[in-house]
Design a protein around this motif. Structure first.
Motif, PDB file in Angstrom:
ATOM      1  N   THR A   1       0.827  -1.204   0.000  1.00  0.00           N
ATOM      2  CA  THR A   1       0.000   0.000   0.000  1.00  0.00           C
ATOM      3  C   THR A   1       0.860   1.253   0.000  1.00  0.00           C
ATOM      4  O   THR A   1       0.632   2.185  -0.787  1.00  0.00           O
ATOM      5  N   GLU A   2       1.855   1.281   0.868  1.00  0.00           N
ATOM      6  CA  GLU A   2       2.727   2.455   0.944  1.00  0.00           C
ATOM      7  C   GLU A   2       3.452   2.695  -0.378  1.00  0.00           C
ATOM      8  O   GLU A   2       3.551   3.829  -0.853  1.00  0.00           O
ATOM      9  N   GLY A   3       3.967   1.612  -0.976  1.00  0.00           N
ATOM     10  CA  GLY A   3       4.666   1.754  -2.244  1.00  0.00           C
ATOM     11  C   GLY A   3       3.757   2.265  -3.337  1.00  0.00           C
ATOM     12  O   GLY A   3       4.154   3.120  -4.144  1.00  0.00           O
ATOM     13  N   MET A   4       2.526   1.749  -3.378  1.00  0.00           N
ATOM     14  CA  MET A   4       1.591   2.196  -4.404  1.00  0.00           C
ATOM     15  C   MET A   4       1.212   3.653  -4.209  1.00  0.00           C
ATOM     16  O   MET A   4       1.149   4.430  -5.182  1.00  0.00           O
ATOM     17  N   VAL A   5       0.966   4.061  -2.976  1.00  0.00           N
ATOM     18  CA  VAL A   5       0.614   5.455  -2.709  1.00  0.00           C
ATOM     19  C   VAL A   5       1.755   6.380  -3.144  1.00  0.00           C
ATOM     20  O   VAL A   5       1.519   7.413  -3.782  1.00  0.00           O
ATOM     21  N   GLU A   6       2.983   6.024  -2.827  1.00  0.00           N
ATOM     22  CA  GLU A   6       4.125   6.853  -3.216  1.00  0.00           C
ATOM     23  C   GLU A   6       4.246   6.956  -4.729  1.00  0.00           C
ATOM     24  O   GLU A   6       4.481   8.044  -5.288  1.00  0.00           O
ATOM     25  N   TRP A   7       4.098   5.809  -5.415  1.00  0.00           N
ATOM     26  CA  TRP A   7       4.232   5.812  -6.879  1.00  0.00           C
ATOM     27  C   TRP A   7       3.118   6.624  -7.523  1.00  0.00           C
ATOM     28  O   TRP A   7       3.361   7.459  -8.401  1.00  0.00           O
TER      29      TRP A   7
END
Length: 312
Positions: A97-103
């Protein structure tokens, strides 16, 4: 009691998971033994941890296994496997989730601010172009499950005007919500940036087609970190060539890696990234798997339990 866990994934994942998964299980109060395919009898396996591109395709011999736990968030490659009759759980992991939000927020801001015109500026032209404020920019997120909802909230926090669409209505604070077939075009109408985070199911195949692109604002942007089949590739290229869309940033494709010679590689209005928007991190994924094993042993519901009928 020692639980036998089979890890079915590409060989490069064995070493990191051989360290992290037993460690995470021990922290969860579980005693486990981890095996590669072929190193343990199928009828002695208690849990299967797998990636859909791993070596095991026939699950019929795993008669003792209590659950199959995927290392991927998407399960479209495995959900239709008739030999997999045990409970199936997709990966639910905060790092995904964190990676997707950042991307997603990075790509939305890139297009919102028009950064490409300054990064690629061969004429060294002084470009006096002021972007609108986020509060004046409509961003539509298609798919408001765990990943989509998190991205929508992050964009709301940046003051964008955010719309969300899903098959059934999901209320998210600060997001204008739409649902169903009729709501799709309403969610897209006039949107200047569209982010696609839907699962790959028969119902979402080519959801972004010529009609969908026509509903968006002229000169708009498409960002797809969801699934390749969500996009009608030919319709996308036509929309880019006509100027209806200004640019498409694509992280996922029908065939991966994207074949050499594919039209997306050479198109000046397409950015290709290598399915890196939300990569599984071994240490956090191991903790998620260990938690689901603990839950199964305690008779608690699995996190991310897949609805076979819905396909996710």
């Amino acid at each position: 009691m020692t639980l036998n866990i089979l890890l079915s994934a590409r060989s490069s994942l064995w070493e990191p998971y051989a360290i992290e998964l037993p460690r995470a299980c021990a922290e969860a109060g579980l005693e486990v033994a981890l095996f590669k395919p072929g190193d343990v009898a199928e009828d002695e396996v208690d849990y299967i941890v797998f990636a859909p591109n791993g070596p095991v395709e026939d699950f019929s011999g795993f008669v003792r296994a209590r659950a199959a736990l995927s290392l991927w968030a998407g399960v479209e490659q495995i959900v239709g496997n008739a030999t997999l009759t045990m409970p199936l759980a997709r990966m639910v992991d905060s790092s995904l989730t964190e990676g997707m939000v950042e991307w997603v927020t990075g790509q939305v801001l890139r297009h919102h601010l028009g950064l490409d015109r300054h990064i690629v500026n061969p004429e060294h032209a002084w470009q006096w172009v002021i972007p609108p404020l986020a509060r004046d920019r409509v961003v539509t997120v298609l798919g408001t499950g765990a990943l989509g909802a998190a991205c929508a909230r992050a964009l709301v926090a940046l003051n964008f005007r955010v719309r969300g669409w899903s098959r059934s209505l999901r209320e998210i604070e600060g997001v204008e919500s739409f649902a169903g077939e009729d709501g799709l075009l309403e969610a897209l109408r006039g949107a200047e940036i569209v982010v696609t985070l839907l699962p790959d199911t028969p119902a979402t195949e080519k959801v972004m087609d010529a009609r969908a692109f026509a509903a968006m604002a002229r000169g708009s942007f498409l960002i797809n970190p969801g699934r390749g089949p969500l996009i009608d590739d030919d319709a996308l290229i036509a929309a880019l060539d006509s100027g209806q869309l200004d640019h498409a940033t694509l992280d996922v494709f029908r065939v991966e890696p994207l074949p050499e010679g594919h039209a997306f590689w050479a198109h000046p209005k397409v950015t290709v990234t290598a399915h890196t928007a939300a990569e599984t991190r071994v240490s956090s994924a191991a903790r998620s798997v260990a938690e689901n094993i603990r839950r199964a042993e305690a008779g608690e519901p699995l996190i991310g339990l897949v609805d076979r009928g819905a396909g996710y």
